[in-house]
Design an enzyme around this catalytic site. Structure first.
Site, PDB file in Angstrom:
ATOM      1  N   HIS A 197      37.202  37.519  19.416  1.00 42.16           N
ATOM      2  CA  HIS A 197      38.392  37.943  18.677  1.00 42.16           C
ATOM      3  C   HIS A 197      38.448  39.467  18.523  1.00 42.16           C
ATOM      4  CE1 HIS A 197      40.814  34.601  17.445  1.00 42.16           C
ATOM      5  NE2 HIS A 197      39.909  33.995  16.708  1.00 42.16           N
ATOM      6  N   GLU A 241      42.436  35.673   5.940  1.00 38.24           N
ATOM      7  CA  GLU A 241      43.422  35.093   6.850  1.00 38.24           C
ATOM      8  C   GLU A 241      43.866  33.732   6.330  1.00 38.24           C
ATOM      9  OE1 GLU A 241      42.273  34.511  10.950  1.00 38.24           O
ATOM     10  OE2 GLU A 241      44.272  33.882  11.491  1.00 38.24           O
ATOM     11  N   ALA A 295      34.701  29.793  10.618  1.00 38.23           N
ATOM     12  CA  ALA A 295      34.227  31.170  10.544  1.00 38.23           C
ATOM     13  C   ALA A 295      35.429  32.095  10.615  1.00 38.23           C
ATOM     14  CB  ALA A 295      33.284  31.473  11.705  1.00 38.23           C
ATOM     15  N   MET A 296      35.179  33.391  10.388  1.00 40.49           N
ATOM     16  CA  MET A 296      36.287  34.342  10.334  1.00 40.49           C
ATOM     17  C   MET A 296      35.888  35.652  10.987  1.00 40.49           C
ATOM     18  SD  MET A 296      39.363  34.930   9.451  1.00 40.49           S
ATOM     19  CE  MET A 296      40.094  36.480   9.906  1.00 40.49           C
ATOM     20  N   GLU A 307      34.337  34.040  17.566  1.00 39.15           N
ATOM     21  CA  GLU A 307      34.648  35.097  16.586  1.00 39.15           C
ATOM     22  C   GLU A 307      34.387  36.470  17.200  1.00 39.15           C
ATOM     23  OE1 GLU A 307      36.299  33.911  14.304  1.00 39.15           O
ATOM     24  OE2 GLU A 307      35.582  31.835  14.388  1.00 39.15           O
TER      25      GLU A 307
HETATM   26  N1  B3K Z   1      40.873  33.034  12.462  1.00 38.64           N
HETATM   27  C1  B3K Z   1      40.039  32.142  11.707  1.00 38.64           C
HETATM   28  C2  B3K Z   1      40.778  30.979  11.151  1.00 38.64           C
HETATM   29  C3  B3K Z   1      41.467  31.261   9.884  1.00 38.64           C
HETATM   30  C4  B3K Z   1      41.978  29.962   9.287  1.00 38.64           C
HETATM   31  C5  B3K Z   1      42.815  30.194   8.098  1.00 38.64           C
HETATM   32  N2  B3K Z   1      43.259  28.947   7.509  1.00 38.64           N
HETATM   33  C6  B3K Z   1      38.882  31.657  12.510  1.00 38.64           C
HETATM   34  C7  B3K Z   1      39.112  31.561  13.966  1.00 38.64           C
HETATM   35  O1  B3K Z   1      39.988  30.891  14.460  1.00 38.64           O
HETATM   36  O2  B3K Z   1      38.396  32.200  14.685  1.00 38.64           O
HETATM   37 ZN    ZN Z   2      39.937  31.994  16.300  1.00 42.54          ZN
END
Ligand code: B3K
Ligand code: ZN
Length: 879
Positions: free
Chosen positions: A307, A127, A268-269, A304
């Site tokens: 999400h 991402e 984190a991702m 996370e």
């Molecule tokens: N979705 C990722 C963030 C990605 C950042 C890219 N530069 C983590 C989060 O917000 O949960």
């Molecule tokens: Zn997020």
């Protein structure tokens, strides 16, 4: 190499791609120094695509080996590659399989986007636009495909092979190699792709979902750190249970894996079924992690995980919609923490963060709407506006609709958009529909940048027994948005009678008023309450019900009354802050304090501390004065950080020194021999005790600096030890240098504790700090490729050391600009992020302002910078 062209992407230009990729089959052959990726894309033309329409795939730093369609190699004239990707000129106008083979070099990937190696482990970050650094693809969030991934790697360096979804096969591949095959049944955009290969330890557990399915959970980490993953696992299980209880959302795969890596660009991702974490947000043990670390881990693990529904099952149509998943998911993690811990304390802490990070962004050169309508570099839009203001917008929606109405909207959102890539409009539509209301004006919150100012004046008419609140709202111009329109402001409030109890009214007119909430929609309104027997004290914006700057005419007396009597804990805290702020501003303007005013605040602090109804965590937050940066921003222009520093120090002494005995008694009474536990009560006790220490040290109370040394030496956990060190360092006590040196020797071998040392060092408000940081950076063992180390040192300095960063001689600005120049060639995302520390520059007094401008223009003229850094710099200098 990528060409660093100036290229702006506009929301208005959004168009679906003429082709869709519906299935992806990948084969990774991972070897040290080089990885080969063979990808089979099942492609379909979208209905209406004209014959001869080229298929344009994104690609970045890829070396193409071979290319074929349905097994037949393409002739050279049938395709072309350039720095941005691959074009197939005339693909068939039917479903076909495009196969490419590319070579990539994870070992040399210091940008940490795509596939890279962190401490020997191969891992990915896709991402927002990292997948194109792995293979040629439609790297945009609206292309959802099912993925099957096979990976082969040397067994000795990579015994663990992970990817999204479920593992369906594994085995020996000869020659010291082994393989695994993973399949993710849920269609997903490429940004959620993940792969990990490495020699890792792990802990495992399981979770039974509400419908009785068993999910295998595992956390992977460097060998030897397994014990430090237990809190993260505990947080994960509580998050899974909470999302079922609160939102009716169950987990959907048979496995959920988390991997902790040391080199990671942010926190984190949320990759589907395979979250990858910065190890600072996984590892915790009492000796090396603080209460704040435990909190952060719990919060981000939850974020996370959440999400999976808000982001993965329902994703974004394009990156302009980023806050669709981020604002909503932050709101969800805030609610989780509020339910698990203290709602009031969580709200106050979040508002402190909002004001210290988002408000300055919204009021400075980088201001942008929560849903931007243009960008040059999307990585620069993972901002506190998208995240935290995005969460505030969702919170206002919940406040306006009430809990049941909000839940109805969320249920409809999941029902209607599951499996889609969608927009803010679609999100708002479900709430409007489920509740039968119109949210057209509310939508402006997503489109308009800037923090609204809400002004309130009041009038009591004793003859008529009416009480009038005159409200008006205004949002100042922001870059590219000179004209602003009124927003919908939910203003929770109460009227308090002279005895401290709520005062009722017999009638009210002038605006929508319901559920102890004024809904202000116009630029101004006059709200008249009737049947009011005496002048009430208004408690406005309870719970910080809208992210605005509230300007009232409240007297110190009213504020101290609220601090004592308000039933809303947020406003009790706010009232004390307001009294402190007013005194600080007077002194900065050169008006001496009245003794009575200072004594009254001191007394109010003392009463707060003595209260037997308030809890320790709340008291810890209440017993404080606004920080230097907040005071600076309240002044708003011609800021002189040295003056503010001196005033705040005097104010701390004036308010807290007279009650030093009580602070000390509290400090002593809160001592405990109990083993460390991260629960809210224990955390609250430590917070208040360490607050007492910090106040004693900062107000230079007799014996306080020795108390800090004693606590530092005897501490049984990192929370207490670091608190003592920070108290000493930020007050520059004579013992601070020795304490810092000791800390480095004791803990320097643990990188995450080294970060704490770097942070305390960089935040110290003393001359010489820049030289010390230069020495640290020039040590050949300092890892300039590690984002955590860099951010702890240089990020902290730029964001949290106002007097040294904004030194009158410009040395702080030049230091940061030089470091940005150097890091930019290694990791543009980190460089661009550090550079945002300059956003305060237009508000500084003229000498410092010119020094900042010189450092920024020097950075702009002398160097070839990445698109990330150029974008921030250009916007920064446009103001
Ligand atoms: N979705 C990722 C963030 C990605 C950042 C890219 N530069 C983590 C989060 O917000 O949960
Ligand atoms: Zn997020």
């Amino acid at each position: 190499m990528r060409t660093e062209t100036e290229h702006t992407i506009y929301l208005k230009d959004y168009a679906p791609s003429p082709y869709r990729i519906v299935a992806v089959d990948m084969d990774f052959r991972i070897a040290v120094d080089k990885t080969r990726v063979v990808t089979q894309l099942t492609v379909e033309p979208r209905e209406g695509t004209a014959p001869g329409t080229p298929l344009v795939l994104d690609g970045d730093e890829l070396t193409l080996g071979s290319i074929a369609i349905d097994g037949a190699p393409l002739v050279l004239s049938a395709y072309a590659t350039d720095a941005n990707g691959l074009t197939v000129f005339e693909p068939p106008l039917r479903r076909f399989v495009l196969e490419t083979e590319v070579t990539i070099q994870p070992e040399g990937n210091t940008k940490l986007m795509g596939l890279y190696r962190s401490s020997g482990t191969w891992c990915t970050q896709c991402e927002p636009e990292g997948f194109r650094r792995i293979t040629y693809y439609l790297d945009r969030p609206d292309n959802l495909a099912v993925f099957k991934v096979r990976m082969t790697a040397p067994r000795d360096v990579a015994p663990v092979l992970l990817a999204n979804g479920n593992r369906i096969d594994q085995g020996d591949a000869g020659d010291g190699l082994h393989y695994a095959v993973w399949e993710d049944p849920f269609p997903k955009p490429a940004y959620l792709f993940a792969l990990v290969a490495g020699d890792l330890g792990s802990i495992s557990d399981s979770f039974a979902t509400a419908s009785g399915r068993k999910v295998d959970l595992a956390i992977y980490c460097a060998h030897g750190k397994e014990d430090q993953c237990l809190w993260a696992m505990d947080s994960l299980k509580r998050s899974m249970a909470w999302d079922e209880r609160r939102f009716g959302r169950e987990y959907d795969l048979d496995v959920f894996n988390i991997v902790a890596v040391s080199d990671f660009n942010f926190g984190a991702m949320e990759n589907k079924g395979l979250n990858i974490f910065n190890d600072r947000l996984v590892f915790a043990q009492p000796e090396t992690a603080t209460d704040a670390n435990y909190d952060g881990i719990e919060r981000v693990i939850a974020h996370e995980y959440f999400h999976n529904w808000t982001g993965n099952r329902i994703t974004c149509r394009d990156w302009f919609q980023l806050c669709l998943k981020e604002g909503l998911t932050v709101y969800r993690d805030q609610e989780f923490t509020s339910d698990e811990r203290s709602r009031a304390v969580k709200r106050i802490s979040d508002v402190v963060t909002l004001r210290s990070a988002q408000f300055p962004e919204d009021g400075g050169p980088l201001a942008h709407p929560a849903r931007p309508d243009q960008y040059r570099e999307i990585n620069n839009f993972y901002t506190t506006t998208v995240y935290e203001k995005g969460a505030e917008i969702v919170r206002m929606l919940a406040t306006l609709l009430g809990e049941a109405g909000f839940r109805k909207g969320m249920d409809l959102y999941f029902e209607r958009h599951d499996g889609e890539a969608t927009t803010i409009e679609a999100f708002l539509a479900v709430f409007a529909e489920a509740n039968g209301i119109d949210l057209e004006q509310f939508k402006t919150w997503y489109l308009q940048a800037g923090t609204p100012r809400l002004k309130v004046a009041e009038h009591y008419d004793a003859d008529r027994q009416t009480y009038t609140l005159k409200l008006s709202q205004e949002t100042l111009p922001t870059p590219g948005q000179p004209n602003k329109v009124p927003l919908v402001l939910p203003i929770k409030f109460g009227l308090i009678g002279p005895n401290g109890s709520p005062m009722a009214w017999s009638g009210v007119s002038g605006a929508e008023v319901r559920d102890e909430m004024i809904v202000l929609k116009d630029s101004s309104a006059e709200i008249v309450f009737t049947g009011i027997p005496s002048r009430p004290v208004p408690s406005l914006l309870r719970g910080f019900s809208a992210p605005v700057i509230l300007e009232t005419e409240a007297s110190q007396q009213d504020q101290l009354f609220l601090a004592r009597h308000d039933s809303d804990p947020f406003n009790r805290w706010q009232a004390l802050q307001d009294v402190g702020m007013a005194l600080a501003l007077e002194a900065v303007e050169g008006r001496p304090w009245s003794d009575a005013a200072v004594t009254a605040l001191s007394q109010a602090m003392s009463d707060t501390l003595a209260s037997d109804t308030l809890d320790n965590a709340f008291k810890a937050l209440a017993m404080s004065l606004p920080d230097e940066q907040l005071i600076g921003r309240q002044i708003g222009k011609d800021i002189d950080p040295d003056k503010i520093h001196a005033v705040r120090k005097r104010l701390l002494q004036a308010v807290f020194e007279p009650i030093a005995q009580q602070l000390l008694a509290t400090y002593n009474a809160l001592a405990s021999d109990a083993p460390y536990a991260p629960d809210p009560v224990s955390t609250g006790r430590r917070a208040l005790r360490n607050r007492m220490l910090a106040l004693l040290v900062a107000s230079e109370a007799f014996g306080a600096s020795l108390l800090a040394v004693k606590q530092y030496q005897e501490a049984g956990n990192m929370t207490d030890r670091l608190a003592a060190l920070s108290a000493a360092s930020s007050a520059a006590t004579p013992d601070a240098p020795a304490m810092l040196a000791d800390f480095r020797t004791r803990f320097g071998a643990d990188p995450l504790v080294l970060d704490k040392w770097l942070t305390v060092t960089a935040a110290a408000p003393r001359d010489g700090v820049i030289e010390d940081m230069k020495a640290i950076l020039s040590d050949p063992t300092f890892p300039k490729t590690n984002p955590n180390r860099l951010r702890s040192l240089v990020g902290t300095f730029a964001m949290s050391n106002p007097t040294q960063f904004a030194r009158a001689d410009g040395a702080g600005f030049r230091f940061v600009a030089d470091v940005v120049t150097e890091i930019d060639t290694i990791n543009p995302q980190v460089a661009a992020r550090v550079l945002t520390g300059f956003r305060i520059w237009p508000m500084l007094e003229s000498g410092r302002r010119e020094a900042a401008r010189a450092a920024l223009t020097g950075l702009a003229s002398g160097n070839t910078l990445s698109r990330n850094t150029t974008d921030i710099l250009t916007r920064m200098l446009a103001s």
